[in-house]
Motif scaffolding. Structure first.
Motif, PDB file in Angstrom:
ATOM      1  N   ASN A  14      11.274   8.253   3.564  1.00  0.00           N
ATOM      2  CA  ASN A  14      11.447   7.909   1.983  1.00  0.00           C
ATOM      3  C   ASN A  14      13.067   8.739   1.791  1.00  0.00           C
ATOM      4  OD1 ASN A  14      10.334   6.251   0.292  1.00  0.00           O
ATOM      5  ND2 ASN A  14       8.668   7.236  -0.266  1.00  0.00           N
ATOM      6  N   PRO A  15      13.775   8.179   0.958  1.00  0.00           N
ATOM      7  CA  PRO A  15      13.744   6.902   0.115  1.00  0.00           C
ATOM      8  C   PRO A  15      13.924   5.565   0.502  1.00  0.00           C
ATOM      9  CG  PRO A  15      15.652   7.847  -0.310  1.00  0.00           C
ATOM     10  CD  PRO A  15      15.155   8.698   0.841  1.00  0.00           C
ATOM     11  N   GLU A  16      14.074   5.610   1.756  1.00  0.00           N
ATOM     12  CA  GLU A  16      14.311   4.126   2.552  1.00  0.00           C
ATOM     13  C   GLU A  16      13.059   3.431   2.435  1.00  0.00           C
ATOM     14  OE1 GLU A  16      16.732   4.181   6.013  1.00  0.00           O
ATOM     15  OE2 GLU A  16      17.953   5.795   5.038  1.00  0.00           O
ATOM     16  N   LEU A  17      11.834   3.764   2.765  1.00  0.00           N
ATOM     17  CA  LEU A  17      10.777   3.259   2.598  1.00  0.00           C
ATOM     18  C   LEU A  17      10.457   2.423   1.346  1.00  0.00           C
ATOM     19  CD1 LEU A  17       7.799   2.371   3.679  1.00  0.00           C
ATOM     20  CD2 LEU A  17       7.103   4.565   2.923  1.00  0.00           C
ATOM     21  N   GLU A  18      10.542   3.035   0.248  1.00  0.00           N
ATOM     22  CA  GLU A  18      10.419   2.700  -0.994  1.00  0.00           C
ATOM     23  C   GLU A  18      11.594   1.372  -1.396  1.00  0.00           C
ATOM     24  OE1 GLU A  18      10.707   3.904  -5.849  1.00  0.00           O
ATOM     25  OE2 GLU A  18      11.546   5.314  -4.654  1.00  0.00           O
ATOM     26  N   GLN A  19      12.819   1.708  -1.008  1.00  0.00           N
ATOM     27  CA  GLN A  19      13.668   0.677  -1.009  1.00  0.00           C
ATOM     28  C   GLN A  19      13.544  -0.679  -0.240  1.00  0.00           C
ATOM     29  OE1 GLN A  19      17.122   3.061  -0.007  1.00  0.00           O
ATOM     30  NE2 GLN A  19      17.226   4.055  -1.550  1.00  0.00           N
ATOM     31  N   SER A  20      12.723  -0.441   0.828  1.00  0.00           N
ATOM     32  CA  SER A  20      12.484  -1.717   1.532  1.00  0.00           C
ATOM     33  C   SER A  20      11.345  -2.317   0.897  1.00  0.00           C
ATOM     34  CB  SER A  20      12.014  -1.443   2.977  1.00  0.00           C
ATOM     35  OG  SER A  20      10.982  -0.314   3.212  1.00  0.00           O
ATOM     36  N   ILE A  21      10.419  -1.638   0.422  1.00  0.00           N
ATOM     37  CA  ILE A  21       9.052  -2.142  -0.348  1.00  0.00           C
ATOM     38  C   ILE A  21       9.771  -2.882  -1.698  1.00  0.00           C
ATOM     39  CG2 ILE A  21       7.093  -1.691  -1.709  1.00  0.00           C
ATOM     40  CD1 ILE A  21       6.549   0.590   0.398  1.00  0.00           C
ATOM     41  N   LEU A  22      10.599  -2.308  -2.271  1.00  0.00           N
ATOM     42  CA  LEU A  22      11.101  -2.907  -3.586  1.00  0.00           C
ATOM     43  C   LEU A  22      12.142  -4.149  -3.279  1.00  0.00           C
ATOM     44  CD1 LEU A  22      11.701   0.320  -5.854  1.00  0.00           C
ATOM     45  CD2 LEU A  22       9.810  -1.596  -5.650  1.00  0.00           C
ATOM     46  N   SER A  23      12.446  -4.243  -2.077  1.00  0.00           N
ATOM     47  CA  SER A  23      13.497  -5.441  -1.851  1.00  0.00           C
ATOM     48  C   SER A  23      12.743  -6.525  -1.673  1.00  0.00           C
ATOM     49  CB  SER A  23      14.201  -5.391  -0.389  1.00  0.00           C
ATOM     50  OG  SER A  23      13.270  -5.404   0.527  1.00  0.00           O
ATOM     51  N   GLY A  24      11.573  -6.712  -1.672  1.00  0.00           N
ATOM     52  CA  GLY A  24      10.806  -7.965  -1.528  1.00  0.00           C
ATOM     53  C   GLY A  24      10.461  -8.354  -0.289  1.00  0.00           C
ATOM     54  N   ALA A  25      11.008  -7.981   0.698  1.00  0.00           N
ATOM     55  CA  ALA A  25      10.873  -8.323   2.014  1.00  0.00           C
ATOM     56  C   ALA A  25       9.687  -7.674   2.834  1.00  0.00           C
ATOM     57  CB  ALA A  25      12.246  -7.615   3.181  1.00  0.00           C
ATOM     58  N   PRO A  26       9.107  -8.375   3.731  1.00  0.00           N
ATOM     59  CA  PRO A  26       8.061  -7.750   4.473  1.00  0.00           C
ATOM     60  C   PRO A  26       8.098  -6.587   4.909  1.00  0.00           C
ATOM     61  CG  PRO A  26       8.272 -10.222   5.005  1.00  0.00           C
ATOM     62  CD  PRO A  26       9.662  -9.867   4.453  1.00  0.00           C
TER      63      PRO A  26
ATOM     64  N   GLU B  25      -7.411  -2.070  11.623  1.00  0.00           N
ATOM     65  CA  GLU B  25      -7.625  -2.361  10.397  1.00  0.00           C
ATOM     66  C   GLU B  25      -6.390  -2.784   9.621  1.00  0.00           C
ATOM     67  OE1 GLU B  25      -8.561   0.415   6.540  1.00  0.00           O
ATOM     68  OE2 GLU B  25     -10.004   0.808   8.381  1.00  0.00           O
ATOM     69  N   LEU B  26      -6.539  -4.162   8.924  1.00  0.00           N
ATOM     70  CA  LEU B  26      -5.207  -4.448   8.231  1.00  0.00           C
ATOM     71  C   LEU B  26      -5.457  -4.562   6.848  1.00  0.00           C
ATOM     72  CD1 LEU B  26      -2.334  -5.991   8.015  1.00  0.00           C
ATOM     73  CD2 LEU B  26      -3.808  -8.150   8.390  1.00  0.00           C
ATOM     74  N   GLN B  27      -4.462  -3.863   5.852  1.00  0.00           N
ATOM     75  CA  GLN B  27      -4.566  -3.737   4.593  1.00  0.00           C
ATOM     76  C   GLN B  27      -3.466  -4.508   3.904  1.00  0.00           C
ATOM     77  OE1 GLN B  27      -6.351  -0.346   2.550  1.00  0.00           O
ATOM     78  NE2 GLN B  27      -7.242   0.271   4.360  1.00  0.00           N
ATOM     79  N   THR B  28      -3.687  -5.406   2.888  1.00  0.00           N
ATOM     80  CA  THR B  28      -2.530  -6.016   2.336  1.00  0.00           C
ATOM     81  C   THR B  28      -2.478  -5.782   0.883  1.00  0.00           C
ATOM     82  OG1 THR B  28      -2.836  -7.837   3.956  1.00  0.00           O
ATOM     83  CG2 THR B  28      -1.709  -8.386   1.834  1.00  0.00           C
ATOM     84  N   LEU B  29      -1.601  -5.565   0.149  1.00  0.00           N
ATOM     85  CA  LEU B  29      -1.521  -5.100  -1.101  1.00  0.00           C
ATOM     86  C   LEU B  29      -1.657  -6.570  -1.973  1.00  0.00           C
ATOM     87  CD1 LEU B  29      -1.333  -2.813  -3.177  1.00  0.00           C
ATOM     88  CD2 LEU B  29       1.036  -3.047  -3.340  1.00  0.00           C
ATOM     89  N   ARG B  30      -2.541  -6.643  -2.830  1.00  0.00           N
ATOM     90  CA  ARG B  30      -3.006  -7.970  -3.484  1.00  0.00           C
ATOM     91  C   ARG B  30      -1.669  -8.224  -4.414  1.00  0.00           C
ATOM     92  NH1 ARG B  30      -8.309  -8.383  -6.342  1.00  0.00           N
ATOM     93  NH2 ARG B  30      -8.992  -7.544  -4.433  1.00  0.00           N
ATOM     94  N   ALA B  31      -1.258  -7.380  -5.150  1.00  0.00           N
ATOM     95  CA  ALA B  31      -0.243  -7.667  -6.321  1.00  0.00           C
ATOM     96  C   ALA B  31       0.948  -7.719  -5.616  1.00  0.00           C
ATOM     97  CB  ALA B  31      -0.133  -6.511  -7.181  1.00  0.00           C
ATOM     98  N   ALA B  32       1.463  -7.146  -4.047  1.00  0.00           N
ATOM     99  CA  ALA B  32       2.665  -7.462  -3.456  1.00  0.00           C
ATOM    100  C   ALA B  32       2.335  -7.782  -2.111  1.00  0.00           C
ATOM    101  CB  ALA B  32       3.326  -6.262  -3.696  1.00  0.00           C
ATOM    102  N   PRO B  33       1.850  -8.861  -1.639  1.00  0.00           N
ATOM    103  CA  PRO B  33       1.286  -9.188  -0.409  1.00  0.00           C
ATOM    104  C   PRO B  33       2.443  -8.948   0.690  1.00  0.00           C
ATOM    105  CG  PRO B  33       1.541 -11.236  -1.368  1.00  0.00           C
ATOM    106  CD  PRO B  33       1.575 -10.001  -2.635  1.00  0.00           C
ATOM    107  N   HIS B  34       3.733  -8.876   0.516  1.00  0.00           N
ATOM    108  CA  HIS B  34       4.517  -8.460   1.489  1.00  0.00           C
ATOM    109  C   HIS B  34       4.404  -7.289   1.912  1.00  0.00           C
ATOM    110  CE1 HIS B  34       6.608  -6.788  -2.270  1.00  0.00           C
ATOM    111  NE2 HIS B  34       7.417  -6.095  -1.266  1.00  0.00           N
ATOM    112  N   VAL B  35       3.614  -6.316   1.373  1.00  0.00           N
ATOM    113  CA  VAL B  35       3.500  -4.886   1.888  1.00  0.00           C
ATOM    114  C   VAL B  35       2.086  -4.790   2.550  1.00  0.00           C
ATOM    115  CG1 VAL B  35       3.067  -2.437   1.036  1.00  0.00           C
ATOM    116  CG2 VAL B  35       4.535  -4.175  -0.178  1.00  0.00           C
ATOM    117  N   GLN B  36       2.136  -4.472   3.847  1.00  0.00           N
ATOM    118  CA  GLN B  36       0.783  -4.333   4.572  1.00  0.00           C
ATOM    119  C   GLN B  36       0.880  -3.115   5.282  1.00  0.00           C
ATOM    120  OE1 GLN B  36       0.909  -8.413   6.856  1.00  0.00           O
ATOM    121  NE2 GLN B  36      -0.654  -8.813   5.684  1.00  0.00           N
TER     122      GLN B  36
END
Length: 713
Positions: free
Chosen positions: A62-74, A145-156
């Motif tokens: 971080n902060p690059e982890l957050e930036q990649s999540i907020l980009s909308g990319a997987p 174990e695979l977890q997918t964020l329901r409100a942002a499914p590009h985040v796993q």
């Protein structure tokens, strides 16, 4: 269907292996209570993060982890171990700690819950945003174990849940390191509470490599992020009695699980790159516990934001109920304020320090750019001089290259490339690192540069273990045509080799230093001044060190104390048109960019300008075109920002584009300074300084020449 009141795990009869995570309904807000914007759709980039423990990416990526999540990319994170430690979910100095029961399955679940909460906070502004949980078979006979964020499914999130080393350095055979080295044939998983994975599994070394390769095949990432495969060694090596020879080695500042997870990722990438895949991959590796002995390279605002997510992970708000009796976070982290972990949260450092010298002009006026994708050198060329339209990348050789390419130009216009390469261990062949180079031999189709075979320049360290710490090469071509390449060596000094015309190389030799005890950081730079003298700079944690050749072609000698303040590490040089040298650096703790000048030998170095702060970190690109100074630097949002001014840098442009690495900076055939960046999608963007218009720069152009009108600011 069973639902735990207030939140919890629920399984439906029609969804075998697919669970849901239900959390109390909470209004979607940011960390400051403001509504969070939905992630912007992005399909051209994809991120996979490989970590050892659930908090690793929060501390070191971080902060690059957050930036990649907020980009909308997987944005996918693979956590290899459960990080079960001693199973006590409390700080070790807590009252009665030694009498607490060891509940490892519960503690693993609490850490998973904390990581999931911090990830949801980054993505949605709601740490209790629900997740869907299921099993995933990446290899036949194995489940994760695979977890997918329901409100942002590009985040796993993917949890392999192998047992951890349970020690920072002690050489346990039952660990990732033991599995990598062959000290144990198999490593078992630990089943956390509340997991849909109902049994343990035994992973062999190749099976773990294949598992990660399967992750890469599943997500086809454009960027893979790992922990540090090359941490610095401890000055005083610990001694562990009765250590088997297979487990003996050099002990570093970092956690053994961090380093081993990076090794497994490298081996998996080597396999993945040998298979058919849809798009090339860049790799970024992040310095871990070693940041404890380095200066902070983040400003306070960025550090505070990192700590906010770490506090969510650490369940600092004990009243927040995630609905799991195992716990909602890792209390060994807890409230970070004033703890020993602060140094980890105030840095984000790439092992490869970057270079701006990856773009060079061709004899016909077009530009050529070079970077590492899929472990090989890639070349882009402008379609037409000054157009800003780039060809598709063409592979120009090399295998298992890392981080960056440095390109230099010989007097005849021929280019030479330098990089560093990891040689993975094979039977009878040790794990090692070497400097490597390729010399242009002509031109190919369309006038693109064609290169001869990559040549190993070996390493200044004969011992394979010591070679793993050799830094990234910087090179310069002297007026007599001799190429000189410099690297940071294992001892923290500098070693160099020289070759007339980029061939016929001398052996490695140490560069004399006024104080041989000085421990330099990677991120050195070299350049010629107007008299043809070579200047080399490198920083330690206290100041900047400077070497200069005694006339064109003469040997380099340390030029005496620079009396410059401490920096964050990477430095950039540019010659001044009237003589002397200019250097761009970043200051610790504030990340402020400072420009220093050495106008004459007798005047020494002096700080000339402190630029307005834009946050950010990493190496600053610097060009001097006559009296105009041009800078390109990463800001706090991960965007490259430009500045130009007469005599000294001007104000920063508001516009910027996302990028990775350091901006390339070069002058084109018309004498205009060009900034080039590589995007997270593996495509180039460029902007030129024209000196006209409101900003003095053209718009940022994408690889096909389209103006990027939708710029972030």
């Amino acid at each position: 269907m069973l639902q735990v009141a207030g939140g919890g795990l629920v399984v439906g009869a029609g969804a075998v292996g697919a669970w849901q995570w239900l959390a109390p309904e909470v209004k979607k807000t940011g960390t400051d209570g403001a509504p969070v914007s939905a992630a912007k759709a992005s399909t051209s980039a994809s991120f996979v993060h490989v970590i050892a423990h659930p908090d690793d990416s929060l501390y070191f990526m971080n902060p690059e982890l957050e930036q990649s999540i907020l980009s909308g990319a997987p944005a996918v994170t693979v956590c290899l171990t459960g990080g079960e430690s001693d199973g006590r979910n409390a700080l070790s100095q807590a009252r009665g700690y030694g009498r607490m029961p060891q509940k490892r399955p519960e503690f693993v679940r609490a850490r998973i819950n904390g990581f999931r909460a911090a990830t949801a906070q980054m993505a949605t502004g709601n740490s209790l945003s629900p997740w869907d949980v299921e099993t995933l078979r990446l290899l036949p006979g194995f489940e994760v174990e695979l977890q997918t964020l329901r409100a942002a499914p590009h985040v796993q999130l993917i949890f392999v849940e192998l047992i951890e080393a349970r020690s920072l350095r002690y050489p346990h055979k039952d660990s990732l390191r033991g599995l990598w080295l062959g000290a144990t044939p198999r490593l078992t998983t630990l089943t956390p509470t509340g997991t849909p994975v109902t049994r343990t599994f035994q992973y062999g070394r190749q099976q773990l490599i294949d598992t990660l390769a399967a992750v890469f095949e599943r997500y086809q990432p454009t960027v893979v992020r790992t922990l540090d495969p090359n941490p610095a060694h401890l000055a005083k090596q610990p001694e562990y009695r009765n250590t088997p020879a297979v487990l003996d080695g050099i002990y570093s500042h970092d956690h053994q699980d961090h380093t081993s997870s990076a090794f497994f990722a490298q081996a998996a990438l080597a396999e993945y790159w040998g298979r058919k895949h849809s798009r090339p991959t860049a790799v970024e590796s992040y310095v871990g516990y070693e940041v404890d002995v380095l200066r902070s390279n983040l400003d306070k605002a960025t550090t505070d934001r990192k700590v906010t997510f770490l506090d969510v992970y650490g369940w600092a708000d004990n009243g927040k109920n995630c609905g799991d009796a195992a716990g909602c976070g890792d209390r060994k982290v807890g409230d970070l304020s004033g703890t020993k972990y602060h140094g980890w949260s105030s840095n984000c450092r790439h092992r490869a320090p970057g270079t701006m010298r990856w773009v060079q002009p061709l004899p016909d006026g077009r530009l050529a750019a070079f970077s590492v994708l899929d472990g090989a050198a890639q070349c882009w060329t402008e379609r037409k001089a000054g157009s800003g339209i780039w060809s598709a990348p063409v592979a120009v050789g090399g295998t298992m290259l890392e981080g960056q390419i440095q390109a230099v130009r010989h007097e005849d216009g021929m280019l030479q490339l330098f990089s560093i390469r990891t040689v993975l261990p094979v039977k009878g062949g040790p794990h090692r690192r070497e400097v490597t180079t390729a010399l242009q031999r002509g031109t190919g189709p369309g006038g693109a540069p064609a290169f001869g075979p990559w040549q190993s320049l070996d390493s200044p360290e004969d011992d394979p273990g010591r070679s793993m710490e050799v830094g990234y090469p910087v090179a310069v071509v002297a007026k007599d045509g001799t190429a000189h390449v410099f690297v940071r060596n294992w001892d923290g000094g500098i070693s160099f080799r020289s070759g007339a015309g980029g061939k016929g190389w001398t052996g490695w030799a140490p560069l004399p230093a006024a104080d041989p005890r000085t421990k330099l950081q990677d991120g050195l730079d070299a350049a010629l001044d107007n008299e043809g003298r070579i200047h080399l700079v490198a920083a330690d944690t206290k100041t900047v060190h400077h070497w200069v050749s005694q006339g064109p072609g003469g040997p380099l000698q340390e030029a005496g104390p620079t009396r410059l303040p401490a920096t964050t590490g990477p430095l950039t040089l540019a010659p001044l048109s009237g003589g002397g040298m200019r250097m761009a650096v970043r200051m610790p703790d504030t990340s402020r960019i400072v420009v220093a000048d050495r106008l004459t030998d007798s005047a020494g170095w002096k700080v000339a300008t402190e630029c307005p702060t834009i946050s950010g970190y990493g190496r600053v690109a610097l060009a001097q075109a006559g009296t105009v100074t041009v800078l390109a630097a990463r800001d706090g949002k991960g965007l490259v920002r430009l500045s130009a001014g007469s005599g000294r840098p001007g104000p920063w442009l508001d516009e910027g584009v996302p990028h990775r690495g350091t901006a390339g900076m070069v002058q084109d055939a018309k004498g205009r300074t060009v900034a080039v960046v590589l995007g997270m999608d593996g495509r180039l963007s460029s902007a030129r300084h024209t000196g006209s218009g409101k900003s003095g720069f053209t718009d940022w152009l994408s690889h096909d020449g389209t103006a990027q009108a939708d710029l972030e600011s």
